[in-house]
Design a protein around this motif. Structure first.
Motif, PDB file in Angstrom:
ATOM      1  N   GLN A   1      23.573  30.314   4.678  1.00 31.36           N
ATOM      2  CA  GLN A   1      23.697  31.484   3.412  1.00 31.36           C
ATOM      3  C   GLN A   1      22.517  32.340   2.725  1.00 31.36           C
ATOM      4  OE1 GLN A   1      26.656  31.561   0.794  1.00 31.36           O
ATOM      5  NE2 GLN A   1      27.603  30.489   2.848  1.00 31.36           N
TER       6      GLN A   1
ATOM      7  N   ARG B   1      24.825  39.582  -2.538  1.00 33.11           N
ATOM      8  CA  ARG B   1      24.659  39.400  -0.802  1.00 33.11           C
ATOM      9  C   ARG B   1      25.074  40.628   0.166  1.00 33.11           C
ATOM     10  NH1 ARG B   1      22.523  33.621  -0.129  1.00 33.11           N
ATOM     11  NH2 ARG B   1      23.961  33.019  -2.357  1.00 33.11           N
TER      12      ARG B   1
ATOM     13  N   ARG C   1      26.090  32.792  15.733  1.00 33.44           N
ATOM     14  CA  ARG C   1      25.370  31.841  14.205  1.00 33.44           C
ATOM     15  C   ARG C   1      24.357  30.866  14.734  1.00 33.44           C
ATOM     16  NH1 ARG C   1      28.708  29.357  10.182  1.00 33.44           N
ATOM     17  NH2 ARG C   1      27.235  27.699   9.019  1.00 33.44           N
TER      18      ARG C   1
ATOM     19  N   HIS D   1      23.766  38.629   3.691  1.00 35.18           N
ATOM     20  CA  HIS D   1      25.529  37.658   4.521  1.00 35.18           C
ATOM     21  C   HIS D   1      26.363  38.743   4.027  1.00 35.18           C
ATOM     22  CE1 HIS D   1      25.641  33.738   5.533  1.00 35.18           C
ATOM     23  NE2 HIS D   1      26.999  34.034   6.026  1.00 35.18           N
ATOM     24  N   TYR D   2      28.329  38.642   4.674  1.00 33.67           N
ATOM     25  CA  TYR D   2      29.118  38.978   4.015  1.00 33.67           C
ATOM     26  C   TYR D   2      29.085  40.850   3.692  1.00 33.67           C
ATOM     27  CZ  TYR D   2      29.636  34.075   2.267  1.00 33.67           C
ATOM     28  OH  TYR D   2      29.077  33.065   1.829  1.00 33.67           O
TER      29      TYR D   2
ATOM     30  N   SER E   1      27.013  36.728   9.699  1.00 32.40           N
ATOM     31  CA  SER E   1      26.384  37.765   8.746  1.00 32.40           C
ATOM     32  C   SER E   1      27.121  39.052   8.135  1.00 32.40           C
ATOM     33  CB  SER E   1      25.295  37.787   8.676  1.00 32.40           C
ATOM     34  OG  SER E   1      25.116  39.312   9.842  1.00 32.40           O
TER      35      SER E   1
ATOM     36  N   ASP F   1      22.651  26.306  10.754  1.00 29.10           N
ATOM     37  CA  ASP F   1      23.518  26.307   9.574  1.00 29.10           C
ATOM     38  C   ASP F   1      25.010  25.979  10.025  1.00 29.10           C
ATOM     39  OD1 ASP F   1      25.104  27.337   7.931  1.00 29.10           O
ATOM     40  OD2 ASP F   1      25.285  30.242   8.455  1.00 29.10           O
TER      41      ASP F   1
END
Ligand code: TXA
Ligand code: MG
Length: 309
Positions: free
Chosen positions: A217, A306, A48, A221-222, A138, A52
């Motif tokens: 964010q 996302r 990460r 993402h996701y 992510s 963040d």
């Protein structure tokens, strides 16, 4: 290793190691929030970026006043009504919170999760737990212990299994940087309506790539590793060919049906599981339909957009 023993989890945490913990939203990758070296290892295990910031998890409001220098009245009202639960508060931090937790910001995210296993773990510790979602940066957030094992199993000594996450989407984040006019930074398990019925109007400041004031964010993402298409209505999924893993809801048959009865809570609970199954399937691409945009549907659609970015 996956297990259900809170005392084993405690032993690893006390020695500065990381443990995955169940929450009602998603599984978290937890470590002692007050120990810099442990927090650094959370960023490393997830890959990460250091900009963040992490959410700090507590089980009692005793910790609140040690971590936040000020708790505005409207925040207190929300905490009384919703904690333990899927609502994270951004509040001015005290010196006790290491800068690495907040990525150098003077505000810290704090949440009391509503999961009996993790609450009992927290009550047994002398420190709060910093915990981002327990997925590589992510990627899709995990809603089962096995999801965590699949991706981080080799990097952490213990995954505390508390069953499937019941909500299935991350917490809603509300910032009190302006105490008179709180602002929703991320849609999640608590809806805007629930919040506004308790404290009146709030503003919305969803973060994305062009809004760096709210960190983390990112738009993408996701996401799964496969190309993912977005459609507005489930029937539009029917035009995709057999190589595409279609995720929809309602009456039609799809590779994954989030909720045949069109129940939004069920769709929220199933979404991340569906995206992971799509990624692990032998289909080459993924297609997914937006859901009705009310209540928790807003949070579901945020994650779907996302995932498709
Ligand atoms: O439901 C959840 O919130 C889960 C479970 C494990 O509690 N946690 C979670 O953490 O979703 P994570 O790290 O995946 O997302 C946390 C996000 C950050 O990306 C950032 O956008 C926001 O929370 N955040 C944390 N601290 C912040 C701060 N001081 N100011 C602004 N945003 C912050
Ligand atoms: Mg996350």
């Amino acid at each position: 290793m996956i297990g259900t023993d809170v005392s084993v989890a405690k032993k690893f945490l006390n020695s500065g190691q990381l443990v995955a913990i169940p929450t009602e939203t998603v599984y978290g990758l937890a470590g002692n929030a007050l120990q810099e070296s442990t927090v650094l290892s959370i960023f490393k295990a997830k890959n990460r970026p250091s900009f963040d910031p992490l959410i700090v998890h507590i089980s009692s409001t005793d910790w609140l006043t040690k971590l936040a220098s000020e708790v505005p009245t409207k925040a207190k009202v929300l905490m009384d009504a919703i904690w333990p639960g899927p609502l994270t508060f951004i509040l001015p931090k005290t010196d006790l919170v290491p800068d690495i937790v907040t990525s150098g910001l003077s505000y810290v995210g704090i949440r009391m999760p509503r999961h009996p296993v993790t609450l009992s773990l927290l009550k047994n510790l002398d420190y709060p737990l910093a915990a981002p979602s327990a997925n590589p940066f992510s990627y899709v957030s995990p809603t089962t212990a096995q999801h965590v094992e699949d991706q981080l199993g080799k990097k952490i000594p213990y995954i505390l299994d508390g069953g499937d996450s019941t909500i299935g989407l991350e917490s809603t984040i509300i910032s009190f940087e302006n105490p008179q006019k709180p602002s929703i930074l991320r849609f999640g398990g608590i809806t805007q309506n629930e919040i506004e019925s308790l404290i009146g109007p709030v503003s919305i400041s969803l973060s994305n790539n062009s809004n760096p004031s709210a960190p983390g964010q990112l738009d993408k993402h996701y996401a799964t590793t496969k190309k993912t298409y977005l459609v507005n209505q489930p029937y539009e999924l029917l035009r995709f060919n057999v190589n595409v893993f279609c995720i929809g809801y309602g009456e039609a048959l799809f590779e994954y049906n989030l909720s045949p009865t069109e129940n939004l809570d069920e769709m929220a609970q199933q979404l991340f599981k569906a995206l992971r199954l799509a990624d692990d399937s032998d289909k080459t691409e993924v297609a997914i339909s937006l859901v009705p945009d009310d209540g928790i549907g807003k949070a579901i659609n945020d994650r779907i957009r996302r995932a498709c970015h």
